[in-house]
Design an enzyme around this catalytic site. Structure first.
Site, PDB file in Angstrom:
ATOM      1  N   HIS A 113     -10.683 -13.003 -18.464  1.00  0.00           N
ATOM      2  CA  HIS A 113     -11.964 -13.476 -17.957  1.00  0.00           C
ATOM      3  C   HIS A 113     -12.963 -13.425 -19.104  1.00  0.00           C
ATOM      4  CE1 HIS A 113     -10.946 -13.755 -13.714  1.00  0.00           C
ATOM      5  NE2 HIS A 113     -10.381 -12.561 -13.748  1.00  0.00           N
ATOM      6  N   CYS A 147     -13.259 -18.053 -19.152  1.00  0.00           N
ATOM      7  CA  CYS A 147     -14.522 -18.671 -18.772  1.00  0.00           C
ATOM      8  C   CYS A 147     -15.602 -18.270 -19.775  1.00  0.00           C
ATOM      9  CB  CYS A 147     -14.950 -18.212 -17.373  1.00  0.00           C
ATOM     10  SG  CYS A 147     -13.922 -18.866 -16.037  1.00  0.00           S
TER      11      CYS A 147
END
Length: 388
Positions: free
Chosen positions: A224, A267
């Site tokens: 992430h 992300c």
């Protein structure tokens, strides 16, 4: 003159000099101030192959003029008499000129500007010629990619986190695909799983201090992320700078002049990209300009799964859009001899054409989503991943 004589035997000399003799010559030429410390380091670090080192040594000395060339020829007589005689340098070598032992042919002291070393009587056009890049700059337009293994490919796969609700389902598919393709391309694979932010920083520093004998360094990070970097398994931030900077030319000299490639699947924000129509004949192009000098941040390539501020998308069944496309085009491109920028352009096109649906967990509504990978680089040559 000695520089012309060096040019005459350049090819034979390049093929004849052994690794031991090259290092002996470099040591003596540095002692005689024919070559500076940085020049010697550059010859050794940027040319892993013996023939390339020999050629760079000869050309670096030859371009400094007859005095420097004469010193090289004399050192060759000292360290390899057989080659010296074989090339008939003993018949053509001119006599010494008075007191050449410390010629001012090395780099100027750090506190002395280069332009002060130029004769004030030299014309402006001649001054320009003195500072123009060496022809050696254009002799090799592709990075060497012949070592076995090609280098190390480090894969960091942060799939599980302290909060089980944010498990990165599908990340293992990407890690397996990356491992498969870089093993296919001849790299040594080292996989690290579920690292905290601090462990990631420590791991990068550890790798940067190692001796890298391969032709290339590759690092793949799957996690992430947010705009400032990627998240560790403890949900703390590892800034992007802490991943890249340990490998610049100053911090990691054994990778000086070699390509350092980073693929980041994460992300970079929470925004979603809009879907817009574009005609098929739309064309975009980039051109890079090669640089002769090598700053510490040269020879990097950064490829990320999405532009800053936006989300990247991963299928729990098939893996991420970016990583899966990257692996497929890397393997296909290696067979065609495509350089990495061509490969990444194909990846950008493929991923940009994909469409998906995203459900907002708060509103429970579905949205159409798109993604655009992005790359930046300071590469100086073509980088082609060739299958061994």
């Amino acid at each position: 003159m000695a520089d012309e004589e060096l040019q005459r035997v350049r090819i034979q000399l390049k093929e004849s000099l052994t690794e031991t003799v090259i290092k002996q010559l470099l040591d003596d030429l540095k002692e005689e101030t024919v070559l500076g410390d940085e020049e010697v380091e550059s010859i050794l670090q940027q040319n892993p192959q013996r023939a390339d080192r020999a050629r760079c040594l000869i050309d670096s000395v030859k371009k400094k003029g007859p005095t420097a060339s004469r010193i090289l020829i004399e050192k060759l007589q000292k360290f390899d008499k057989n080659v010296y005689d074989k090339l008939e340098l003993h018949k053509r070598h001119t006599q010494h000129t008075p007191d050449y032992r410390k010629p001012a042919v090395g780099p100027p002291p750090e506190d002395e500007p280069m332009n002060k070393r130029v004769d004030e009587n030299v014309s402006s056009s001649s001054k320009h010629e003195i500072f123009s890049p060496s022809p050696l700059q254009h002799e090799k337009e592709e990075y060497t990619m012949s070592s076995k293994p090609r280098g190390v490919c480090v894969i960091i796969n942060n799939e599980h986190f302290t909060n089980p609700e944010v498990t990165l389902h599908g990340s293992r598919k990407d890690a397996d695909a990356l491992e498969d393709v870089f093993r296919f391309l001849g790299f040594k694979i080292e996989v690290h799983k579920d690292l905290t932010a601090q462990k990631m920083k420590e791991l990068m520093l550890e790798y940067s201090k190692q001796q890298h004998d391969g032709d290339c360094w590759v690092c793949c990070v799957l996690s992430h992320g947010i705009s400032e970097g990627v998240l560790g398994s403890d949900w703390n931030l590892c800034p992007t700078e802490d991943i890249f900077s340990p490998f610049n030319g100053k911090n990691c000299p054994s990778l000086l002049g070699k390509p350092k490639v980073f693929f980041i699947e994460a992300c970079r924000g929470s925004k979603t990209q809009e879907k817009l129509l574009v005609s098929d004949d739309a064309v975009t192009s980039d051109t890079g300009k090669e640089s002769y000098s090598i700053p510490k941040d040269s020879d990097f390539l950064f490829a990320r799964s999405t532009v800053d501020g936006y989300e990247a998308y991963v299928s729990s069944t098939h893996g991420s859009w970016f990583s899966q496309s990257l692996c497929r085009h890397l393997k296909e491109g290696s067979k065609r001899g495509d350089d990495i920028l061509t490969v990444l352009t194909r990846v950008n096109d493929e991923v940009s054409r994909r469409e998906g649906e995203f459900m907002d967990k708060q509103t429970r509504q579905w949205y159409d989503v798109k993604a655009t990978p992005i790359s930046s680089f300071t590469l100086r040559k073509k980088l082609i991943f060739r299958k061994p």
